[in-house]
Motif scaffolding. Structure first.
Motif, short mmCIF file in Angstrom:
data_model
loop_
_atom_site.label_atom_id
_atom_site.label_comp_id
_atom_site.label_asym_id
_atom_site.label_seq_id
_atom_site.Cartn_x
_atom_site.Cartn_y
_atom_site.Cartn_z
N MET A 287 29.69 48.66 40.00
CA MET A 287 29.75 47.67 38.93
C MET A 287 30.15 46.27 39.37
N ILE A 288 30.75 46.15 40.55
CA ILE A 288 31.23 44.85 41.02
C ILE A 288 30.71 44.62 42.44
N PRO A 289 30.12 43.45 42.74
CA PRO A 289 29.67 43.17 44.10
C PRO A 289 30.80 43.33 45.11
N ALA A 290 30.45 43.76 46.31
CA ALA A 290 31.45 44.13 47.32
C ALA A 290 32.45 43.02 47.60
N GLU A 291 31.96 41.78 47.78
CA GLU A 291 32.85 40.67 48.11
C GLU A 291 33.82 40.38 46.97
N LYS A 292 33.30 40.43 45.74
CA LYS A 292 34.17 40.15 44.60
C LYS A 292 35.18 41.28 44.41
N LEU A 293 34.77 42.53 44.63
CA LEU A 293 35.70 43.65 44.52
C LEU A 293 36.81 43.52 45.55
N LYS A 294 36.45 43.12 46.76
CA LYS A 294 37.46 42.91 47.81
C LYS A 294 38.44 41.81 47.39
N PHE A 295 37.91 40.73 46.82
CA PHE A 295 38.75 39.62 46.35
C PHE A 295 39.70 40.12 45.26
N TYR A 296 39.17 40.88 44.31
CA TYR A 296 40.00 41.39 43.22
C TYR A 296 41.13 42.27 43.74
N GLN A 297 40.83 43.12 44.72
CA GLN A 297 41.84 44.03 45.24
C GLN A 297 42.89 43.28 46.07
N GLU A 298 42.43 42.34 46.88
CA GLU A 298 43.37 41.58 47.71
C GLU A 298 44.33 40.75 46.86
N ASN A 299 43.88 40.32 45.68
CA ASN A 299 44.70 39.49 44.81
C ASN A 299 45.35 40.28 43.67
N LYS A 300 45.32 41.62 43.79
CA LYS A 300 45.97 42.52 42.83
C LYS A 300 45.41 42.36 41.41
N ILE A 301 44.16 41.89 41.30
CA ILE A 301 43.51 41.84 39.99
C ILE A 301 43.02 43.23 39.62
N ILE A 302 42.64 43.99 40.63
CA ILE A 302 42.32 45.41 40.46
C ILE A 302 43.25 46.21 41.36
N GLU A 303 44.03 47.10 40.76
CA GLU A 303 44.93 47.97 41.52
C GLU A 303 44.49 49.42 41.35
N ILE A 304 44.45 50.14 42.45
CA ILE A 304 44.16 51.57 42.42
C ILE A 304 45.28 52.25 43.19
N ALA A 305 46.05 53.10 42.48
CA ALA A 305 47.25 53.64 43.11
C ALA A 305 47.58 55.01 42.55
N ALA B 189 36.77 49.10 31.51
CA ALA B 189 37.81 48.27 32.14
C ALA B 189 37.20 47.02 32.75
N VAL B 190 36.07 47.18 33.46
CA VAL B 190 35.40 46.03 34.08
C VAL B 190 34.93 45.05 33.01
N ARG B 191 34.39 45.56 31.91
CA ARG B 191 33.95 44.68 30.83
C ARG B 191 35.12 43.88 30.27
N ALA B 192 36.26 44.55 30.06
CA ALA B 192 37.43 43.85 29.52
C ALA B 192 37.89 42.75 30.46
N LEU B 193 37.82 43.01 31.78
CA LEU B 193 38.21 41.99 32.75
C LEU B 193 37.24 40.81 32.73
N LYS B 194 35.95 41.11 32.71
CA LYS B 194 34.94 40.04 32.72
C LYS B 194 34.98 39.21 31.44
N ASN B 195 35.33 39.86 30.33
CA ASN B 195 35.42 39.14 29.06
C ASN B 195 36.76 38.45 28.87
N LYS B 196 37.60 38.52 29.93
CA LYS B 196 38.93 37.90 29.92
C LYS B 196 39.82 38.43 28.79
N GLU B 197 39.57 39.69 28.40
CA GLU B 197 40.44 40.34 27.43
C GLU B 197 41.73 40.80 28.10
#
Length: 359
Positions: free
Chosen positions: A197-215, A147-155
């Protein structure tokens, strides 16, 4: 060690370098094996050739940014550092196709067993993949890496990861905290994998902006999941209606994975697992991938493999014993009506009672 000098032209040093040269110091901290020295309108870089090349690319981008916006901040430097890391990772992935993704601390994350490689290949070929296997086979970890690879590759534009929340011994209502605090322990393995797999600051950014959702799974109802990599973990604990609901959320540009372990079903005894039913219903549908992992794929402590194999042997023995056990014939319980000595009023052969007074 080599040296390169960059001359700053038409640049305000205070605006470009930041207070007390903080922007250059931040850049230097990202490349501990090098030296970056600012003197007047010159910036001197010392280090190995590959490192100098990367620093030069970042500085060139920062200079272009300055000419466009007139200022450089620590956030600007951080953004260009992250962009450079992603570009470097893409180049490394192209050179090492067996690597799924690079970890937050530079570690390599790749398939370690034959079936994990089959899983990676299946996800490349299919938009929907079911993966079954015992604990410790890397189902969740490899899936999150994909999943992380697909996001980084903009798939895809986002990652959505879900698990059913099934009570196992303790009622959620009696656990301390608000709903998020009650549910988060069920999702902790997902957070652990992402943090690898993702640095803490970037993971926080992704979650705050709903780029990564865990629910929890219940939050998926009514949604259309599109342009996303969607993972349903622990799917053996879904009911048939829940899993059908989840699968029908799939949008036209989604990649979906469903993981589970048929040996760890925590549903009530009489409740059928949605995953087991779905595997049977969808087995002949083209375009769906199925991957089965075994104890040989366990990548945790060596004892985990032995534990899984021991339980497998125990289950096989139980099934064999049940098959060999003789079936008991059903015998109707004796009652006054069906007792062998009981006489029925309509039985013509029954002897009439003897009236001794008539003899």
């Amino acid at each position: 060690m080599v040296e390169k000098i960059i001359t700053l032209e038409n640049v305000s040093l205070v605006d470009f370098l930041g207070p007390d040269n903080q922007n250059i110091r931040q850049l230097a901290a990202a490349f501990p094996g090098s030296k970056i020295i600012s003197r007047g309108n010159e910036i001197k870089i010392q280090g190995q050739v590959p490192i100098i090349a990367r620093i030069n690319e970042i500085l060139s981008s920062l200079i272009e940014h300055y000419h466009q916006y007139g200022q450089i901040t620590d956030k600007t430097v951080n953004q260009y550092l992250n962009a450079a890391d992603e570009e470097q990772e893409e180049r490394s992935l192209a050179a090492a196709p067996d690597v799924i993704v690079f970890g937050a601390k530079g570690g390599i994350i790749k398939a370690k067993t034959a079936n994990q490689k089959r899983l990676v290949d299946a996800v490349m070929k299919h938009d929907l993949v079911f993966t079954l296997g015992p604990a410790g086979t890397g189902k969740t970890y490899v899936s999150v890496a994909l999943a992380v690879r697909a996001l980084k590759n903009k798939e895809v534009k986002k990652i959505i990861i879900s698990r059913p929340v099934v009570e196992a011994g303790e009622s959620l209502g009696f656990l301390p905290g608000d709903m998020k605090e009650k549910v988060d322990p069920y999702l902790r393995p997902i957070y652990d994998a992402l943090e690898d797999m993702i640095p803490a600051e970037k993971l926080k950014f992704y979650q705050e902006n709903k780029i990564i959702e865990i629910a929890p799974l219940a939050y998926m109802r009514g949604r259309t999941l599109n342009n996303a990599f969607v993972l349903l973990d622990e799917a053996q604990n879904t009911t048939p209606s829940q899993l059908k609901m989840f699968l029908t959320r799939m949008g036209p540009s989604a990649k979906v994975m469903v993981n589970g372990d048929r040996t760890q079903i925590d549903l009530p005894t009489k409740q059928k697992s949605g995953l087991i039913q779905a595997m049977d219903i969808l087995k002949d549908v083209s375009g769906i991938g199925f991957v089965e992992m075994t104890a040989e794929d366990v990548v945790r402590h060596r004892l985990v493999k032995e534990i899984v194999m021991a339980y497998d042997r125990f289950d096989v023995k139980q099934q064999h014993d049940q098959a060999q056990r003789p079936r008991r014939e059903y015998r109707r319980p004796e009652t006054p009506e069906n007792h062998p000595d009981a006489r029925r009023p309509d039985d013509d052969t029954a002897e009439l009672p003897v009236n001794h007074e008539q003899l």
